[in-house]
Design a protein around this motif. Structure first.
Motif, PDB file in Angstrom:
ATOM      1  N   ASN A   1       0.865  -1.187   0.000  1.00  0.00           N
ATOM      2  CA  ASN A   1       0.000   0.000   0.000  1.00  0.00           C
ATOM      3  C   ASN A   1       0.892   1.223   0.000  1.00  0.00           C
ATOM      4  O   ASN A   1       2.018   1.178   0.495  1.00  0.00           O
ATOM      5  N   PRO A   2       0.412   2.329  -0.571  1.00  0.00           N
ATOM      6  CA  PRO A   2       1.192   3.570  -0.473  1.00  0.00           C
ATOM      7  C   PRO A   2       1.071   4.140   0.940  1.00  0.00           C
ATOM      8  O   PRO A   2       0.189   3.743   1.708  1.00  0.00           O
ATOM      9  N   ALA A   3       1.937   5.068   1.289  1.00  0.00           N
ATOM     10  CA  ALA A   3       1.778   5.799   2.548  1.00  0.00           C
ATOM     11  C   ALA A   3       0.458   6.570   2.473  1.00  0.00           C
ATOM     12  O   ALA A   3       0.129   7.134   1.435  1.00  0.00           O
ATOM     13  N   LEU A   4      -0.300   6.535   3.572  1.00  0.00           N
ATOM     14  CA  LEU A   4      -1.614   7.187   3.596  1.00  0.00           C
ATOM     15  C   LEU A   4      -1.704   8.128   4.790  1.00  0.00           C
ATOM     16  O   LEU A   4      -1.331   7.764   5.902  1.00  0.00           O
ATOM     17  N   ALA A   5      -2.212   9.316   4.548  1.00  0.00           N
ATOM     18  CA  ALA A   5      -2.500  10.253   5.631  1.00  0.00           C
ATOM     19  C   ALA A   5      -3.910   9.983   6.140  1.00  0.00           C
ATOM     20  O   ALA A   5      -4.731   9.378   5.437  1.00  0.00           O
ATOM     21  N   LEU A   6      -4.212  10.413   7.335  1.00  0.00           N
ATOM     22  CA  LEU A   6      -5.559  10.299   7.886  1.00  0.00           C
ATOM     23  C   LEU A   6      -6.557  10.858   6.879  1.00  0.00           C
ATOM     24  O   LEU A   6      -6.397  11.982   6.392  1.00  0.00           O
ATOM     25  N   GLY A   7      -7.562  10.069   6.517  1.00  0.00           N
ATOM     26  CA  GLY A   7      -8.597  10.523   5.608  1.00  0.00           C
ATOM     27  C   GLY A   7      -8.316  10.302   4.126  1.00  0.00           C
ATOM     28  O   GLY A   7      -9.191  10.543   3.299  1.00  0.00           O
ATOM     29  N   ASP A   8      -7.107   9.856   3.774  1.00  0.00           N
ATOM     30  CA  ASP A   8      -6.813   9.548   2.368  1.00  0.00           C
ATOM     31  C   ASP A   8      -7.640   8.357   1.903  1.00  0.00           C
ATOM     32  O   ASP A   8      -7.938   7.453   2.694  1.00  0.00           O
ATOM     33  N   GLY A   9      -7.962   8.334   0.613  1.00  0.00           N
ATOM     34  CA  GLY A   9      -8.587   7.160   0.026  1.00  0.00           C
ATOM     35  C   GLY A   9      -7.634   5.980   0.099  1.00  0.00           C
ATOM     36  O   GLY A   9      -6.414   6.136  -0.031  1.00  0.00           O
ATOM     37  N   VAL A  10      -8.171   4.799   0.338  1.00  0.00           N
ATOM     38  CA  VAL A  10      -7.354   3.609   0.555  1.00  0.00           C
ATOM     39  C   VAL A  10      -7.042   2.913  -0.763  1.00  0.00           C
ATOM     40  O   VAL A  10      -7.910   2.757  -1.622  1.00  0.00           O
ATOM     41  N   THR A  11      -5.779   2.477  -0.897  1.00  0.00           N
ATOM     42  CA  THR A  11      -5.340   1.614  -2.000  1.00  0.00           C
ATOM     43  C   THR A  11      -4.502   0.499  -1.405  1.00  0.00           C
ATOM     44  O   THR A  11      -3.585   0.770  -0.619  1.00  0.00           O
ATOM     45  N   VAL A  12      -4.832  -0.744  -1.756  1.00  0.00           N
ATOM     46  CA  VAL A  12      -4.024  -1.892  -1.357  1.00  0.00           C
ATOM     47  C   VAL A  12      -3.745  -2.738  -2.593  1.00  0.00           C
ATOM     48  O   VAL A  12      -4.594  -2.900  -3.451  1.00  0.00           O
ATOM     49  N   GLY A  13      -2.541  -3.260  -2.641  1.00  0.00           N
ATOM     50  CA  GLY A  13      -2.178  -4.122  -3.752  1.00  0.00           C
ATOM     51  C   GLY A  13      -1.032  -3.561  -4.554  1.00  0.00           C
ATOM     52  O   GLY A  13      -0.550  -2.468  -4.275  1.00  0.00           O
ATOM     53  N   PRO A  14      -0.583  -4.373  -5.483  1.00  0.00           N
ATOM     54  CA  PRO A  14      -1.265  -5.553  -5.990  1.00  0.00           C
ATOM     55  C   PRO A  14      -1.232  -6.714  -4.992  1.00  0.00           C
ATOM     56  O   PRO A  14      -0.215  -6.967  -4.363  1.00  0.00           O
ATOM     57  N   LEU A  15      -2.390  -7.368  -4.888  1.00  0.00           N
ATOM     58  CA  LEU A  15      -2.543  -8.567  -4.075  1.00  0.00           C
ATOM     59  C   LEU A  15      -2.442  -9.753  -5.021  1.00  0.00           C
ATOM     60  O   LEU A  15      -3.030  -9.745  -6.093  1.00  0.00           O
ATOM     61  N   THR A  16      -1.703 -10.777  -4.644  1.00  0.00           N
ATOM     62  CA  THR A  16      -1.388 -11.887  -5.545  1.00  0.00           C
ATOM     63  C   THR A  16      -2.164 -13.142  -5.184  1.00  0.00           C
ATOM     64  O   THR A  16      -2.301 -13.486  -4.011  1.00  0.00           O
ATOM     65  N   GLY A  17      -2.643 -13.833  -6.223  1.00  0.00           N
ATOM     66  CA  GLY A  17      -3.348 -15.102  -6.052  1.00  0.00           C
ATOM     67  C   GLY A  17      -3.096 -16.018  -7.234  1.00  0.00           C
ATOM     68  O   GLY A  17      -2.490 -15.611  -8.231  1.00  0.00           O
TER      69      GLY A  17
END
Length: 158
Positions: free
Chosen positions: A102-118
């Motif tokens: 995930n990128p660094a996130l400040a309080l209230g930032d939109g969330v991004t996670v990944g890439p998640l692998t399967g």
């Protein structure tokens, strides 16, 4: 000498045609669609539209989840969220995609996670509705679920 020139010329022409044919050949799409959206509700961070972006290389697939409406409950450092996205298979069962990116996130930032692998198999059809995204943030599990089927439809892998 003339025979050698003709042979070299023919070989160059054949090579040029082969390269041109490769350059103009259509690119195979491994997963369709490559982007889908869901309306998700999370136990912390709110609810809203999330975008799932999928890629595939052989039997390995990745999915990145991002949302401007689901927000970080606290400031978070890069690669600090342990995430598991569970998608439902049309044929029954589930497939899990995991990762800690995930990128660094400040309080209230939109969330991004990944890439998640399967791992996927040819013909797998995977849907977010009925599955979940679990994010472990500083030991606290945040669960997000889709309220309806993803749009435009399930991910289908080659």
């Amino acid at each position: 000498m003339r025979r050698i020139r003709l042979g070299v010329g023919a070989a160059l022409a054949a090579g040029t045609l082969a390269v041109t044919g490769l350059a103009l050949a259509p690119t195979a799409v491994a997963v369709t669609p490559d982007t889908a959206t869901i309306n998700a509700t999370c136990t912390i961070g709110g609810s809203g539209v999330a975008t799932l972006t999928a890629t595939q290389t052989g039997t390995t697939a990745t999915i990145t989840v991002s949302s401007e409406e689901i927000t970080a409950p606290i400031a978070l450092s890069e690669d600090s969220i342990r995430s598991t996205l569970t998608l439902v298979k049309a044929s029954g069962g589930t497939t899990a995609f995991t990762g800690t990116e995930n990128p660094a996130l400040a309080l209230g930032d939109g969330v991004t996670v990944g890439p998640l692998t399967g791992t996927v198999a040819p013909g797998d059809s995977l849907e977010a509705f009925g599955g979940s995204l679990q994010m472990v943030i500083l030991g606290i599990t945040v669960t997000c679920t889709a309220g309806e089927a993803q749009s435009p439809g399930p991910f289908v892998f080659d």
